[in-house]
Scaffold this motif. Structure first.
Motif: not given
Length: 462
Positions: A317-346
């Motif tokens: 829905x977001x890429x139909x309303x905003x710049x697709x490349x920026x939306x997707x690249x920003x989501x990948x960066x959040x995903x990078x932070x999320x997978x890294x956070x698994x290293x310290x999940x307690x």
């Protein structure tokens, strides 16, 4: 005389689709492709969940499962590389139906494998069919979608893959107990074969592909009457603003207007699928090493795909309303932070939340990357562009599968694995954002209609 000239005036099929309301016929095409990619996702995912049972039955080592995972991915890669150019030459429909028959029959045959060598070979053949199905389902849906709704419709269709993968994990956990791992493969083979008659009678050829050729006006009119009955006419000629390329569809990917963007998209696909398939194949093992039961680990792995389903819808829905490349690249960066956070999940809750967010951002972004690839190239090389991006991505998936086996065998901890997996997501973000820059530069200097009209979702929806 005026009526005669009007009758002879050609109509642009893309213009008709872009300006018409989304019809029930287009929804039906999307639903059929949804089922295709759902079965695709189911057949790809089940190998990761039956692998522990195969290992137990045949007394295999952990590292010997690497070829089992990678054989299917190698087949996916080869199927994608071959099916894309073939679909750009002879059409999307025939290649798509043949691919479904192929992977259904091969998966069914896998259930009778007498040993690991045969199972690896048959998984390669299964992957070959799967590799042809997915890119052509994406291409066909894209070419029947109006530009202003392409992101939403394509991501909804592709949610079938994430849903099929998630069901592959949850359902397998219960089916193995009742039917064994061979029974799961039987089900994975029968379901696509049962879908084939429906596809044969209901699935049309892409009108944008037909418009590239000659003598297809009557066939195009019959299809468009079900899409936009008020704009289609049997006595008119049909064309598309795309031109059939004089060179091969593969060579078109490396034209000066597309070369850099092609390589950047390949970087994003390679890294994204490396990350996803390492998690899909090895998350049950990582969960077991963290103290979860196999059933709990399967449910946790299902969260990855469940998050991908929701992420694909929201990001679509977001890429139909905003710049697709920026939306997707920003989501990948959040995903990078999320997978890294698994290293310290307690806690189990933290682990579950991190896996879900990783699926939302990375799996959801991969779906949207398919949308970007389908709009990046003209009709004459679109199937090739999507298929080859996915083919390169499968190379990354193979690296991820083998890499997971090697790192686990070498004694890497779960925390170390999660930390290193943040890097592929970051590189995917870089590939997408720089591909968008290349796209914008091409649009600024090229009159190509596809570049001008399909630059981003915001312009299309305005």
């Amino acid at each position: 005389m005026e009526a005669f000239e009007s009758r002879r005036e050609p109509l642009d099929v893309r213009d008709i689709i872009d300006h018409a309301r989304v019809s029930c016929y287009q929804v039906m095409i999307g639903v059929l492709c949804f089922f295709i990619v759902a079965l695709d996702g189911f057949d790809i995912a089940i190998i990761g969940f039956i692998a522990p049972h195969v290992r137990s039955d045949w007394n295999l080592s952990v590292i010997s499962l690497g070829p089992l995972f990678s054989a299917g991915l190698l087949g996916l890669m080869m199927g994608a590389f071959l099916s894309g150019p073939l679909a750009d030459r002879i059409g999307r429909r025939g290649v798509l139906i043949l691919s479904v028959v192929w992977f259904g029959a091969a998966c069914l045959a896998s259930a009778a494998a007498p040993d690991i060598v045969w199972l690896v070979a048959l998984r390669f053949l299964t992957g070959f069919g799967l590799g042809g199905a997915m890119p052509n389902a994406i291409t066909l849906t894209s070419e029947f979608s109006p530009e202003r709704r392409r992101g939403t419709l394509l991501t909804l269709m592709f949610c079938g893959f994430s849903l099929g993968s998630a069901l592959g994990g949850v359902v397998t956990a219960y089916l193995v107990a009742a039917f064994g791992w061979r029974g799961v493969l039987v089900i994975g083979g029968l379901l696509p074969l049962m879908l084939v008659p429906v596809l044969w009678f209901a699935l049309p050829e892409s009108v944008r592909f037909l418009a590239l050729g000659k003598g297809n006006d009557a066939r195009i009119a019959a299809i468009l009457k079900r899409v936009a009955p008020d704009r289609a006419a049997a006595d008119r000629r049909y064309l598309t603003s795309d031109e059939r390329a004089s060179d091969s569809p593969v060579a078109r990917l490396f034209d000066p207007d597309y070369r850099r963007g092609t390589l950047l998209l390949w970087l994003a696909f390679f890294m994204s699928l490396l990350l996803l398939y390492m998690l899909i194949n090895w998350l049950p093992f990582l969960g077991a090493r963290a103290g979860l039961s196999l059933k709990q680990a399967s449910v946790f792995a299902g969260l990855l795909q469940g998050g991908g389903v929701l992420g694909a819808i929201v990001l679509g829905i977001l890429i139909d309303r905003f710049d697709a490349y920026r939306v997707v690249s920003a989501a990948y960066l959040v995903g990078a932070a999320a997978v890294a956070s698994l290293a310290v999940a307690d806690s189990a809750l933290w682990l579950a939340a991190g896996i879900f967010v990783t699926g939302f951002c990375v799996s959801g972004s991969q779906v949207c990357a398919n949308v970007i690839a389908s709009g990046f190239y003209p009709t004459s090389s679109r199937a090739t562009g999507v298929a080859w991006a996915l083919g390169v991505g499968r190379i990354g998936a193979i690296v991820g599968s083998f890499g997971g086996a090697l790192m686990l065998s070498a004694g890497w901890s779960n925390a170390a694995l999660y930390l290193i997996l943040a890097l592929p997501a970051t590189l995917s973000a870089a590939g997408i954002v720089f591909a968008g820059i290349c796209r914008a530069r091409t649009a600024a200097v090229s009159p190509d209609a596809d570049v001008a009209m399909e630059l981003n979702g915001a312009e299309a929806g305005s």
